[in-house]
Design a protein around this motif. Structure first.
Motif, PDB file in Angstrom:
ATOM      1  N   TRP A 146       2.940   4.925  -2.862  1.00 45.47           N
ATOM      2  CA  TRP A 146       1.594   4.794  -3.390  1.00 45.47           C
ATOM      3  C   TRP A 146       0.553   5.188  -2.337  1.00 45.47           C
ATOM      4  O   TRP A 146      -0.439   5.866  -2.632  1.00 45.47           O
ATOM      5  CB  TRP A 146       1.371   3.378  -3.897  1.00 45.47           C
ATOM      6  N   PHE A 147       0.763   4.764  -1.103  1.00 44.14           N
ATOM      7  CA  PHE A 147      -0.158   5.157  -0.029  1.00 44.14           C
ATOM      8  C   PHE A 147      -0.280   6.675   0.050  1.00 44.14           C
ATOM      9  O   PHE A 147      -1.340   7.218   0.315  1.00 44.14           O
ATOM     10  CB  PHE A 147       0.359   4.655   1.329  1.00 44.14           C
ATOM     11  N   ASN A 191       0.112   8.786  -2.342  1.00 42.97           N
ATOM     12  CA  ASN A 191      -0.307   9.409  -3.590  1.00 42.97           C
ATOM     13  C   ASN A 191      -1.533  10.289  -3.370  1.00 42.97           C
ATOM     14  O   ASN A 191      -2.507   9.883  -2.752  1.00 42.97           O
ATOM     15  CB  ASN A 191      -0.605   8.314  -4.613  1.00 42.97           C
ATOM     16  N   TYR A 217      -4.654   8.844  -5.873  1.00 44.97           N
ATOM     17  CA  TYR A 217      -5.102   7.464  -5.762  1.00 44.97           C
ATOM     18  C   TYR A 217      -4.715   6.803  -4.452  1.00 44.97           C
ATOM     19  O   TYR A 217      -5.055   5.671  -4.200  1.00 44.97           O
ATOM     20  CB  TYR A 217      -4.490   6.630  -6.903  1.00 44.97           C
ATOM     21  N   TRP A 265      -1.553  -5.753   1.602  1.00 45.51           N
ATOM     22  CA  TRP A 265      -1.988  -4.826   0.561  1.00 45.51           C
ATOM     23  C   TRP A 265      -1.247  -5.105  -0.743  1.00 45.51           C
ATOM     24  O   TRP A 265      -1.825  -5.166  -1.815  1.00 45.51           O
ATOM     25  CB  TRP A 265      -1.700  -3.401   1.047  1.00 45.51           C
ATOM     26  N   LEU A 281      -7.932   0.949  -8.215  1.00 44.73           N
ATOM     27  CA  LEU A 281      -8.103   2.300  -7.707  1.00 44.73           C
ATOM     28  C   LEU A 281      -9.494   2.521  -7.141  1.00 44.73           C
ATOM     29  O   LEU A 281      -9.895   3.632  -6.867  1.00 44.73           O
ATOM     30  CB  LEU A 281      -7.818   3.309  -8.820  1.00 44.73           C
ATOM     31  N   GLN A 302       4.624   6.676 -13.008  1.00 43.37           N
ATOM     32  CA  GLN A 302       4.340   8.032 -12.556  1.00 43.37           C
ATOM     33  C   GLN A 302       4.279   8.999 -13.731  1.00 43.37           C
ATOM     34  O   GLN A 302       3.369   9.808 -13.828  1.00 43.37           O
ATOM     35  CB  GLN A 302       5.434   8.496 -11.594  1.00 43.37           C
ATOM     36  N   TYR A 340      -0.427  -0.605 -11.069  1.00 43.60           N
ATOM     37  CA  TYR A 340       0.086  -0.889  -9.744  1.00 43.60           C
ATOM     38  C   TYR A 340       0.120  -2.386  -9.454  1.00 43.60           C
ATOM     39  O   TYR A 340       0.940  -2.841  -8.674  1.00 43.60           O
ATOM     40  CB  TYR A 340      -0.754  -0.176  -8.695  1.00 43.60           C
ATOM     41  N   MET A 377       3.263  -4.117  -7.729  1.00 46.30           N
ATOM     42  CA  MET A 377       3.161  -4.883  -6.499  1.00 46.30           C
ATOM     43  C   MET A 377       3.610  -6.321  -6.717  1.00 46.30           C
ATOM     44  O   MET A 377       4.185  -6.943  -5.836  1.00 46.30           O
ATOM     45  CB  MET A 377       1.728  -4.859  -5.970  1.00 46.30           C
TER      46      MET A 377
END
Lengths: 268, 331
Positions: free
Chosen positions: A104-105, A107, A110, B38, B51, B275, B296, B300
């Motif tokens: 995700w980082f 991506n 985003y 995070w 986001l 995805q 997300y 998470m």
């Protein structure tokens, strides 16, 4: 017993299957070296082997040293601080969770990294979708998610303090002490861990499979992924087993080299 | 604190060095903790906040929606989202517990026998047999193991008959069951090394004395060896636990049913759904789910849930781990 059934029996089967055209329905036929010959003209195997060497090399240059030095430095701290830091460091991230958050980082749209770059006004990077960058991106998480190796800590604790005092009396500097006292002491462990890490890295599967799926234009396609594809996508078990034997031979070469050059004992 | 002598600590250069080391270490801790932090904050953010950039360090409106949605997911979802996450949690739990409960006693007893019960000549031979599998990478036996699991204990579909009869040998298909994951790892050469290294240090006089007192071999193992070897058991169970919990490739291969996936595979599949959803519109059920705030933060949330058991394990075994790692088997 368990060792024989689940350890040696599969290996024996591997040796047989590798030379067969394995078919699920019909009885197997013996086809000699054909499974191996297939790979001679196969460009993918060269790419995938190049990739795993690249991956293992990067990993050893960037990631492998970090825990060693962290452990050495950690020994300087006070006992209470060591304890706190160890706990913080070992707040573990289950491996799949770690891979996913890093994906995700990275991506492009985003992800956090591109967000930061955009914020600071730099051009955005393609990260995992960039052929040249993708492999480094796979290695980086290891650099951040490191911790002091428990094994190194345990060994370091066993080094007698007199050695350091003696070195100090003889006027050794900080780095000289690390070089001449600490490192020789933990060298057998380092050698062992190096070997395990090479073996592990050459068999890498999870990270590339999840993060890039083989990567842009096969840039992160590893041998084990290839093996996985041959066996479970194309259902060619014989050929896949032949590939696994090739991988085994390559790894074995590393093991032999390692055994040859790291056989010294510091106490002798 | 061996590198920097106690006497010279007050000197400026030494203080500087000390400060640098401390800074590096704390920086390392911070870097390490950042992804965890995070993960945690994202999992309690509502979806519109995820986001946003610059990202918020602490969500303005924290909510546990992501967690709630997962525990009470009703049927009708899609792919791995058919089942609430506790199902996958249970799968992971069963697999891990199975591996630990079967592997550790087997390996420990094997190591004990190797270390104390056989004559030296046999020990050497058996030890080589046992350790030999460690040199061979797991990938070599990957496919044969899969084939064997399909018609245990035969690798092919062609199963021989019991001699002089027409009845084929009994065989069993372990695929798509927990056993397919558990059975191949009931023996671990790495743990055997750890155990043997420790048992070798136990003085034989102790065991001989117990034998004279009339204790049985198992009794000796249980009464004398077990209490002594707590640290090594801690180390082994921690390693076994985390490797079993994190297992990804093998379950992915041998389990094809959504219902039986362990958490790690489930996480991967779920991530794939997220995805692909950005490219093609997913099924209505999935879209409904995603629109109701699952993205997300859900991912998470599962990541956090997946990480917790490993952490608990570490905290429980921490003291033992610190004292227990003496890798004498490493040579």
């Amino acid at each position: 017993m368990a060792c024989i059934v689940f350890g040696w029996y599969p290996i024996g089967v591997a040796l047989v299957v590798a030379f067969q055209k394995f078919s699920v329905v019909r009885p197997c036929t013996y086809i000699g070296l054909d499974n191996f010959k297939y790979f001679i003209d196969d460009p993918t195997i060269y790419i995938s082997f190049r990739n795993i060497f690249y991956y293992a090399g990067l990993n050893i240059i960037l990631v492998f040293m970090v825990p060693i030095f962290i452990s050495i430095f950690l020994m300087e701290m006070r006992k209470s601080i060591i304890r706190i830091m160890m706990i913080l460091w070992f707040i573990p991230v289950a491996s799949m969770a770690g891979i996913i958050i890093w994906k995700w980082f990275y991506n492009v749209q985003y992800g956090l990294f591109n967000g930061i770059l955009r914020y600071l006004g730099f051009p955005e990077l393609q990260w995992l979708q960039d052929e040249n960058l993708a492999m480094i991106c796979l290695v980086l998480p290891g650099l951040i998610m490191f911790g002091p190796g428990l094994i190194y800590i345990a060994t370091l604790q066993g080094i007698p303090e007199e050695l350091y005092e003696a070195a100090h009396l003889e006027g050794a500097s900080f780095f000289q002490k690390i070089w001449h006292v600490t490192l020789p002491r933990i060298r057998p462990i380092i050698a062992m861990m190096l070997l395990l890490s090479i073996i592990g890295n050459l068999q890498v599967f999870d990270q590339p499979y999840v993060m890039t799926g083989g990567g842009p234009n096969f840039a992160t396609y590893s041998v084990v992924m290839y093996l996985f594809d041959i066996a479970f996508e194309q259902m060619r078990f014989g050929r896949a087993t032949a590939l696994s034997l090739i991988l085994f031979v390559v790894i074995m070469v590393f093991v032999i080299i390692q055994r040859k050059y790291f056989k010294e004992n510091p106490d002798i | 604190m061996p590198l920097i002598p106690k006497v010279g600590r007050k000197k400026i250069s030494m203080r500087f060095l000390m400060g640098t080391i401390t800074a590096v270490l704390w920086l390392g801790v911070a870097l390490h903790l950042f992804p965890v932090w995070w993960m945690f904050t994202t999992s309690i953010k509502p979806s519109y906040e995820i986001l946003k950039f610059p990202p918020t360090l602490w969500p303005a409106h924290p909510s546990l929606a992501a967690y709630r949605l997962f525990f009470y997911l009703s049927a009708g979802g899609w792919d791995v989202l058919q089942y609430p996450i506790k199902i996958y949690m249970k799968n992971s739990g069963i697999i891990t517990a199975g591996i630990m409960l079967i592997q550790i006693p087997i390996t420990a007893l094997m190591a004990y026998a190797l270390s104390k019960l056989y004559s030296p000549r046999w020990t050497r031979l058996l030890f080589l047999i046992c350790i030999g599998t460690m040199l061979i990478p797991m990938q070599v036996s990957l496919i044969p193991r899969y084939l064997i699991m399909r018609h245990f204990p035969f690798p092919t579909r062609h199963i021989p008959n019991i001699p002089f009869t027409d009845i084929p040998f009994p065989h069993y298909n372990f695929l798509n069951s927990y056993w397919a994951v558990i059975l191949p790892s009931i023996y671990s050469p790495f743990n055997l090394l750890l155990f043997k290294g420790f048992f070798d240090t136990v003085p034989p006089e102790l065991i001989n004395a117990a034998r004279l007192d009339g204790a049985s071999e198992l009794g000796i193992f249980r009464r004398i060896i077990l209490p002594m070897s707590k640290p090594v058991f801690a180390v082994v169970s921690y390693f076994t636990f985390s490797s079993a919990w994190n297992m990804f490739m093998w379950p992915l291969i041998v389990i094809q049913k959504n219902k039986l996936y362990p958490l790690s595979v489930m996480l991967y599949k779920f991530q794939n759904i997220l995805q692909s959803q950005q490219v093609v519109p997913a099924e209505p059920e999935t879209r409904r789910l995603l629109e109701s705030g699952m993205s997300y933060n859900g991912l998470m949330a599962i990541s956090i849930i997946e990480s917790i058991p490993v952490f608990i394990m570490f905290v429980l075994l921490r003291e033992q781990l610190m004292t227990g790692i003496k890798l004498r088997g490493f040579k």
